[in-house]
Enzyme design. Structure first.
Site, short mmCIF file in Angstrom:
data_model
loop_
_atom_site.label_atom_id
_atom_site.label_comp_id
_atom_site.label_asym_id
_atom_site.label_seq_id
_atom_site.Cartn_x
_atom_site.Cartn_y
_atom_site.Cartn_z
N ASP A 188 -27.03 90.91 27.33
CA ASP A 188 -26.51 92.28 27.31
C ASP A 188 -25.42 92.49 28.38
OD1 ASP A 188 -27.07 94.97 26.10
OD2 ASP A 188 -27.48 95.52 28.18
N HIS A 227 -27.02 97.05 16.40
CA HIS A 227 -27.77 98.29 16.63
C HIS A 227 -26.95 99.37 17.34
CE1 HIS A 227 -27.77 96.03 20.28
NE2 HIS A 227 -28.21 97.09 20.96
O1 TEU Z 1 -24.35 97.88 24.83
C1 TEU Z 1 -23.21 97.87 25.62
C2 TEU Z 1 -22.12 98.83 25.32
O2 TEU Z 1 -21.34 99.14 26.19
C3 TEU Z 1 -21.86 99.46 24.02
O3 TEU Z 1 -21.96 98.66 22.93
C4 TEU Z 1 -22.68 100.71 23.97
O4 TEU Z 1 -23.58 100.68 22.94
C5 TEU Z 1 -21.83 101.92 23.77
O5 TEU Z 1 -21.40 101.89 22.45
C6 TEU Z 1 -20.70 102.11 24.70
O6 TEU Z 1 -19.95 103.23 24.29
C7 TEU Z 1 -25.48 97.21 25.26
C8 TEU Z 1 -26.57 97.36 24.24
O7 TEU Z 1 -26.19 96.72 23.05
C9 TEU Z 1 -26.88 98.81 24.06
O8 TEU Z 1 -27.81 99.04 23.03
C10 TEU Z 1 -27.41 99.32 25.38
O9 TEU Z 1 -27.62 100.70 25.30
C11 TEU Z 1 -26.45 99.02 26.52
O10 TEU Z 1 -25.95 97.69 26.50
C12 TEU Z 1 -27.16 99.19 27.84
O11 TEU Z 1 -28.13 98.20 28.01
#
Ligand code: TEU
Ligand code: CA
Length: 542
Positions: free
Chosen positions: A198, A320
């Site tokens: 992540d 997701h």
């Molecule tokens: O996501 C990181 C991220 O910055 C983006 O994809 C986020 O979902 C958002 O759209 C930014 O505008 C990752 C994970 O995939 C996400 O589900 C988490 O919420 C996030 O990190 C924090 O852990």
């Protein structure tokens, strides 16, 4: 040359809360996944990526971890997890887990301890005094909030780049990295085959100075792909990953081709592949909340840039966090089935490892919610409120959430036409899309001409054609309606032509039809609406 197993297999992402509930509490769980392993096996899945299943208070559905060594009781037990790993292995399906180490939950015992300035855990997080009664710097967060929270007791602030319940870890403290290594070994010893990492390119903050003025993510220049992050990744690879038969795929936000090359360079020994974002940004202005008309040529050009930038990409059209691809890049009305098959063809014929997100293989569409109360996602609510503060009109705010909310992809998996789409016998934690009677696995599974049948066939085709598995990529056309590219290996040239429009379109390519999404076995010089074809070129280049 023989490819490593993670280049040959198809990855299927499971968002556990929404996949399959086994005990009627409305929340998907590990036992539910175990019960569906045969389904994944029959589809041709070789690797499952499990979104977080660790203990978590679920402010961000598991991306806020409160214990890395335990399973979220809502999802099951450690015994269930062991059983899942074992049963999957019996089907030759490997499992990778989500690794969330930029931040923890504020409920994690480290953070609880760290609230005490004298605790040895204080330094696990990033605590700083304010400046003239204001936060330590001017940074802004990913989730449309301030990124510092003031703590009365110690008179200091802590940093969080995501929700305030997700405090960032401090990688200037070597103990944090030691903890991470122990976590990795614990899961790898259990038989896990790798990690989806992540936001892995923002771990190391090399300064907390004010950020340059910019519209979003002020401060990002102080933590995006800094040398400290590369050192951390090299250390994890050297001390942990290299000891196991596993792979890593980094989720790398705001990554540029040069940064991507550095992260995946085999000589540097950091990550095996990355998820880039450029192709997901081709239908937006500045931020994802401001959508513009989808243009297939723009999508194709962004994909092409990354196909050329890296030897091996982690390819995806959904996850997701993203809206459903058929609603976004396809046509979820009259040409629903056709356009879902076209997007399947795109995903599975690029060079790289394909990642399918649950429900994509049956053409699940965006969530049909009718009020904000039906939306759960923390990011959607924050953004809605920020937009209100910025005086963005109500109708437009609503449209932003409708088009872009992460809950679009998080509605329960549609298994059949019975109550709650066969996802749960209880009230699902998030609404089931009302189209479940029409769009579900049971309706498609026995039909070869269904979207699901087409995925099955494409996956089989990819496995049997070395040119699809490992051939070079070359973009041929990136037009307003038609996209075409070639995959070549030695003397074989395949041409993939995709019609992203609702009308017949002329193409200039000829060859033997290997697979047409319409089921045709021969084509003339026109593609049908949203038709995708894979041709074997007779005369070299087509
Ligand atoms: O996501 C990181 C991220 O910055 C983006 O994809 C986020 O979902 C958002 O759209 C930014 O505008 C990752 C994970 O995939 C996400 O589900 C988490 O919420 C996030 O990190 C924090 O852990
Ligand atoms: Ca359950």
């Amino acid at each position: 040359m023989k490819q490593p197993w993670w280049q040959e297999r198809i990855v299927y992402q499971i968002y556990p809360r929404s996949f399959q509930d086994s005990n009627g509490d409305g929340i998907g769980d590990l036992r539910g996944i175990i019960n569906r392993l045969d389904y994944l096996d029959a589809l041709g899945v070789g690797v499952i990526w499990l979104s977080p299943v660790y203990r978590s208070p679920n402010v961000d559905n598991g991306y806020d971890i409160s214990d890395y060594y335990d399973i979220n009781p809502q999802l099951g037990t450690m015994a269930d997890m062991d059983e899942l790993i074992k049963k999957a292995a019996e089907l030759d399906i490997r499992i990778i887990m989500d690794l969330v180490i930029n931040h923890t939950s504020d409920q994690h015992v480290w953070f609880q301890q760290s609230r005490d300035p004298k605790s040895p855990y204080r330094d696990y997080y990033i605590w700083r005094p304010g400046k003239n009664g204001k936060p330590p710097n001017n940074w802004t967060s990913f989730f449309a909030e301030d990124c510092w929270v003031y703590d009365e007791k110690s008179g200091e602030y802590y940093l969080h780049l995501f929700a305030k319940e997700q405090p960032d870890l401090n990688y200037n403290n070597p103990k944090v990295l030691e903890e991470v290594k122990n976590i990795l070994s614990f899961w790898l010893d259990k038989g896990i085959s790798g990690f989806r990492c992540d936001v892995i390119n923002i771990l190391y903050k090399d300064s907390l100075a004010d950020g340059r003025q910019r519209l979003i993510l002020r401060g990002i220049e102080h933590y995006l792909s800094r040398p400290g992050t590369h050192e951390i990744l090299q250390s994890l690879r050297r001390d942990v990953f290299s000891q196991y038969d596993c792979f890593t795929v980094g989720e790398t936000v705001f990554v540029t081709p040069q940064m991507g090359r550095d992260l995946c360079d085999p000589e540097r020994e950091e990550l095996d592949m990355i998820f880039s974002f450029e192709h997901m940004e081709t239908d937006q202005f500045i931020v994802k909340w401001f959508k513009r008309k989808f243009h297939p040529g723009r999508l194709a050009k962004a994909i092409d840039r990354w196909q050329r930038a890296l030897d091996w990409n982690a390819n995806y059209l959904e996850n997701h966090d993203q809206p459903r691809s058929v609603s976004r890049f396809g046509n979820d009305g009259r040409f629903w089935s056709e356009s879902a098959k076209l997007l399947a063809t795109l995903l599975l014929t690029l060079r790289g490892t394909p990642f399918i997100y649950q429900g994509q293989e049956i053409g699940m569409t965006n969530f049909d919610f009718t009020s904000l109360g039906q939306v759960q996602d923390v990011e959607s609510h924050n953004v809605y409120h920020l937009a209100k503060k910025l005086l963005i009109p109500g109708w437009y705010r609503w449209r932003m959430i409708q088009q872009t909310s992460r809950d679009n992809a998080r509605t329960p998996m549609q298994w059949d036409g019975t109550a709650n789409a066969g996802f749960s016998t209880g009230q699902p934690w998030l609404g089931v899309n009302n189209n479940f009677k029409r769009i579900n696995v049971a309706e498609q599974i026995d039909r070869d001409d269904s979207i699901l049948g087409f995925y099955r066939e494409l996956i089989r085709l990819r496995a049997s054609l070395d040119t699809l598995k490992s051939g070079q990529f070359q973009l041929l056309t990136a037009g307003r309606h038609v996209v075409a590219y070639a995959r070549s290996l030695e003397n074989e040239h395949l041409i993939i032509a995709l019609n992203f429009s609702t009308r017949n379109r002329r193409i200039a390519y000829k060859g033997e039809v290997i697979l047409a999404s319409s089921g045709r076995t021969a084509i003339g010089d026109e593609l049908l609406p949203y038709e995708a074809v894979i041709l074997r070129s007779m005369n070299g280049r087509g």
